[in-house]
Each structure stands twice: as C-alpha cells, then as structure tokens.
Motif scaffolding. Structure first.
Motif, short mmCIF file in Angstrom:
data_model
loop_
_atom_site.label_atom_id
_atom_site.label_comp_id
_atom_site.label_asym_id
_atom_site.label_seq_id
_atom_site.Cartn_x
_atom_site.Cartn_y
_atom_site.Cartn_z
N ASP A 1 54.39 50.73 -47.49
CA ASP A 1 54.95 51.47 -48.13
C ASP A 1 54.34 51.38 -49.55
OD1 ASP A 1 56.94 53.32 -49.61
OD2 ASP A 1 57.42 51.27 -50.91
N ALA A 2 53.70 52.09 -50.18
CA ALA A 2 52.90 51.64 -50.91
C ALA A 2 53.40 50.53 -51.32
CB ALA A 2 52.39 53.17 -52.30
N ALA A 3 54.46 50.98 -52.55
CA ALA A 3 55.37 49.73 -53.11
C ALA A 3 55.15 48.30 -52.67
CB ALA A 3 56.59 50.91 -53.38
N ARG A 4 55.42 48.27 -51.60
CA ARG A 4 55.18 47.06 -50.86
C ARG A 4 54.14 46.38 -50.69
NH1 ARG A 4 59.15 44.81 -48.23
NH2 ARG A 4 61.15 47.04 -49.40
N VAL A 5 52.89 47.15 -50.26
CA VAL A 5 51.42 46.69 -51.21
C VAL A 5 51.30 46.23 -51.96
CG1 VAL A 5 49.08 47.53 -50.44
CG2 VAL A 5 51.13 48.21 -48.34
N GLU A 6 52.23 47.35 -53.22
CA GLU A 6 51.19 46.60 -54.85
C GLU A 6 52.46 45.36 -54.72
OE1 GLU A 6 49.76 47.39 -56.97
OE2 GLU A 6 48.60 49.82 -56.11
N TRP A 7 54.17 45.12 -54.10
CA TRP A 7 54.01 43.64 -54.79
C TRP A 7 53.71 43.01 -53.80
CZ3 TRP A 7 59.02 42.50 -51.19
CH2 TRP A 7 59.78 41.19 -51.67
N ASP B 1 50.73 38.73 -45.15
CA ASP B 1 51.93 37.71 -44.17
C ASP B 1 53.05 37.84 -45.93
OD1 ASP B 1 50.52 36.44 -42.56
OD2 ASP B 1 49.76 34.65 -43.91
N HIS B 2 52.53 38.27 -46.92
CA HIS B 2 53.73 38.81 -47.60
C HIS B 2 54.96 39.66 -47.57
CE1 HIS B 2 56.09 40.53 -51.22
NE2 HIS B 2 55.25 39.34 -51.71
N ILE B 3 54.06 40.89 -46.71
CA ILE B 3 54.32 41.74 -46.13
C ILE B 3 55.64 41.79 -45.25
CG2 ILE B 3 54.72 44.40 -44.96
CD1 ILE B 3 51.90 44.41 -46.85
N LEU B 4 55.42 40.75 -43.57
CA LEU B 4 55.49 40.71 -42.64
C LEU B 4 56.85 39.88 -43.38
CD1 LEU B 4 55.88 40.86 -39.82
CD2 LEU B 4 54.37 38.94 -39.90
N GLU B 5 56.69 38.71 -44.06
CA GLU B 5 58.12 37.80 -44.37
C GLU B 5 59.21 38.84 -44.93
OE1 GLU B 5 56.12 34.65 -45.84
OE2 GLU B 5 55.29 33.91 -43.94
N HIS B 6 58.58 39.56 -45.82
CA HIS B 6 59.59 40.22 -46.67
C HIS B 6 59.90 41.79 -46.10
CE1 HIS B 6 58.03 36.88 -49.02
NE2 HIS B 6 59.19 36.05 -49.57
N GLU B 7 59.75 42.03 -45.20
CA GLU B 7 59.86 43.20 -44.82
C GLU B 7 61.10 44.24 -44.82
OE1 GLU B 7 59.48 46.00 -40.63
OE2 GLU B 7 58.78 43.93 -40.77
N SER B 8 62.64 42.72 -44.48
CA SER B 8 64.02 43.33 -44.90
C SER B 8 64.45 43.30 -45.87
CB SER B 8 64.85 42.46 -43.60
OG SER B 8 64.60 41.28 -44.07
N GLN B 9 63.69 43.43 -47.09
CA GLN B 9 64.11 42.67 -48.33
C GLN B 9 63.83 43.93 -49.27
OE1 GLN B 9 62.83 38.89 -50.33
NE2 GLN B 9 63.48 37.68 -48.32
N PRO B 10 64.59 44.27 -50.06
CA PRO B 10 64.04 45.43 -51.46
C PRO B 10 62.82 45.08 -51.72
CG PRO B 10 65.95 44.50 -51.75
CD PRO B 10 66.08 43.50 -50.58
#
Length: 335
Positions: free
Chosen positions: A14-20, A35-44
C-alpha cells in the motif's frame, strides 16, 4: 529514494504504508523500509505528519557538538590516524547493529531494550543479489502468512456454516413439531365434533320417532272414539317414555353446546341452530325473531312434544342445560 519507493510499490505494498516505512526509517534504504513494513504489517498506518516530526527530531549519531575543536586538534596533529570513529550504533542487549539513531530508536520502542553503544562496524549496503534475495524472502514470508490466514478463515467459515446448518435444523424441527401438534389438535377437535354431532342427530332422531308414535297413538284414539271402538290403552305410550330415557340421560351430561331444531306450529321448514348450553331459552326466541320478521320474541311460545312441556316466561331466563335440552332437542314455536 524514489527507486526504493517504486520497488516497494511494485511489490504490491500500500502506498501509505510505503510512505510510513520510508519516513520512519529516515529514508535510509530499501532494507530498513522492508523490515519496517514486515514488522508493522498488522498495525494501522499512523499520521505521517507526526512520524515526520518525530524523525526530524532525531539527531544524527555522528554529529559531534565539538566539531570545530576536533578539526583544530586534528590540524595540530593531536588526532592521529588511529583515532576511533563511530560508524554505527549497537544494541548491547541483543547485539544488533543499526545504521542511524532513527533505526536504533525504533528497535528500542519495539523490543524495550535501552542499552546502546557506538560501534565502528560499518553496515554495508545490500548488493543487488542481496536485495533480490531479501525481496524473495519477504514475499515468501508474506505468502506463508496469507496462507495461514486463509486456512484459519476456512476453518472459521466451516465452523460458522456448521452452526448455521444446526440452527436451521433446530428451527425446522421446531416448526415440524408445531405443525404436528396443530394437526393432532385439529384432528381431535374434528373427532370430538363428529361424536357430538352424531349424538345430537341420534337424539333428534329419537325425538322425531317419539313424536310420530305420539301422533299415531292420538290418531288411533280419535279414530276409536269416532268408530265407537274401545279406546286403546294409554300405556302404549310407555315405550315412547322408555325411548326418551337415553335421550334425557345424554342431555344430563355436561355439553358445551346444544343443537336445536325448531318447528313452527303454523307449518313450514324447520330452523336449525347451535347455541351455548349456558344460553337462556330467551336466545332461542330471539333467534327465531331474527329469522322471521313477523314473529315477536316477547310473545312467542315454545313447547316440547316429548316429553310434553310448555315453557313459561320464567323458563325463558333458564339455561338450556338447566331445562334438560342438551345436547339436542326439538322445540315447537307458536307465534
């Protein structure tokens, strides 16, 4: 950094998750972002403005507040070539190495570790092969996670379907039981009505036969008188009284309804109706008044051929049950 963003977007994130991920890691490369995307996949995804502000407050590790003094000392030869220069930050509790303070702070928040030290170990950037392998590992891990989630959802759907079918079966059984009870109740009511109707018809038939016999005896007596013959013994009426005994016994039972056949003394077809056994005889007169406009319920006289009886106005206030007319009777109405 546009290349890292395009790479992550190309992987379907998701573009928003990539920006985050890019802002949270300070745009330090593809590896930290993954690493950040994988570790926070379940978080909003949080407010990216707040993330940018927090990242902006993070100070670079290698900034020395005495840079000018260090440069002066170095120019004077005080700092030799063997002086130590920190190139990373190391977690003293788990041994992980981080390229900058932003990643170290992120690790501290996630793990709860608070012991860090400067390290001379340099984190080399990933090669193209390493990036490709990391992407493959990430895809495999995500595919495994999706597969497990799909299995769990299938199990849950199966359980829900079983519960739905069981509820449907239970509801169907309840409806079938209710239909069966209603059918049995209706059949019982019809059976009871049929029995009462048969009894009423039998009583009416007995009454008609008794009336015929009474008329025949009367005619025989009148003929004998006219012909000067001996008058037949009135004891012949005994069988009629005996025949009426079963009818009176039946009438003594507690029947809720009474079936009546009402004949007019002036002739014409009889009237048939069914009234409550607790209804007063007055309702019979009112019923006749409703059928014949020329008849007055206050002056009509009701009588019974067998046993012979003329009902008084006081009898009009008594119930059909008290007058012995249940479950059926034949009445004669005289206007």
């Amino acid at each position: 950094m546009a290349g890292d963003k395009d790479t992550l977007l190309g992987m379907g994130f998701d573009a928003a998750r990539v920006e985050w991920a890019l802002k949270a890691t300070g745009n330090r490369g593809l590896q930290p972002a993954m690493d950040h995307i994988l570790e926070h996949e379940s978080q909003p995804v949080p407010d990216l403005g707040a993330v940018s502000e927090q990242a902006g407050r993070s100070e670079p590790m290698d900034v020395d507040e005495d840079d000018e003094d260090a440069e002066a000392l170095k120019s004077l030869g005080a700092l030799k070539g063997n002086a130590v220069e920190a190139k990373s930050i190391k977690c003293s509790e788990c041994g992980k190495i981080f390229k900058n303070t932003a990643l170290a702070n992120f690790h501290a928040e996630k793990s709860g570790h608070d012991q860090f030290e400067e390290s001379t170990e340099e984190i080399k950037p990933l090669t193209e092969e390493e990036k490709k392998q990391r992407l493959e590992d990430l895809k495999a891990k995500m595919a495994e996670k999706r597969s497990k989630k799909a299995i769990e959802e299938a199990k849950e759907n199966k359980i829900n379907e079983a519960l739905r079918r069981k509820a449907g079966k239970d509801m169907g059984k309840i409806k079938e039981d209710m239909k069966l009870k209603e059918a049995l109740k209706e059949a019982e009511a019809k059976k009871r009505e049929k029995i009462e109707d048969a009894k009423a018809k039998a009583a009416i038939k007995a009454q008609i036969e008794a009336d015929k016999k009474a008329r025949a005896e009367k005619a025989a007596r009148e003929k004998a008188i006219r012909d000067g013959q001996p008058v037949p013994d009135s004891g012949a009426a005994g069988p009629s009284r005996a025949a009426a005994a079963p009818a009176s016994a039946v009438a003594g039972k507690d029947f809720k309804e009474t079936r009546l056949q009402i004949r007019m003394s002036t002739g014409g077809p009889p009237y048939t109706t069914t009234l409550s056994s607790d209804a007063p005889l007055r309702e019979v007169a009112e019923y006749l008044a409703g059928q014949l406009n020329t008849l007055d319920s206050e002056t009509v006289t009701l009588s019974q051929h067998f046993p012979r009886k003329i009902f008084t106005r006081q009898d009009f206030e008594k119930s059909l049950k008290d007058l012995g007319l249940t479950p059926s009777a034949v009445l004669i109405a005289t206007p």
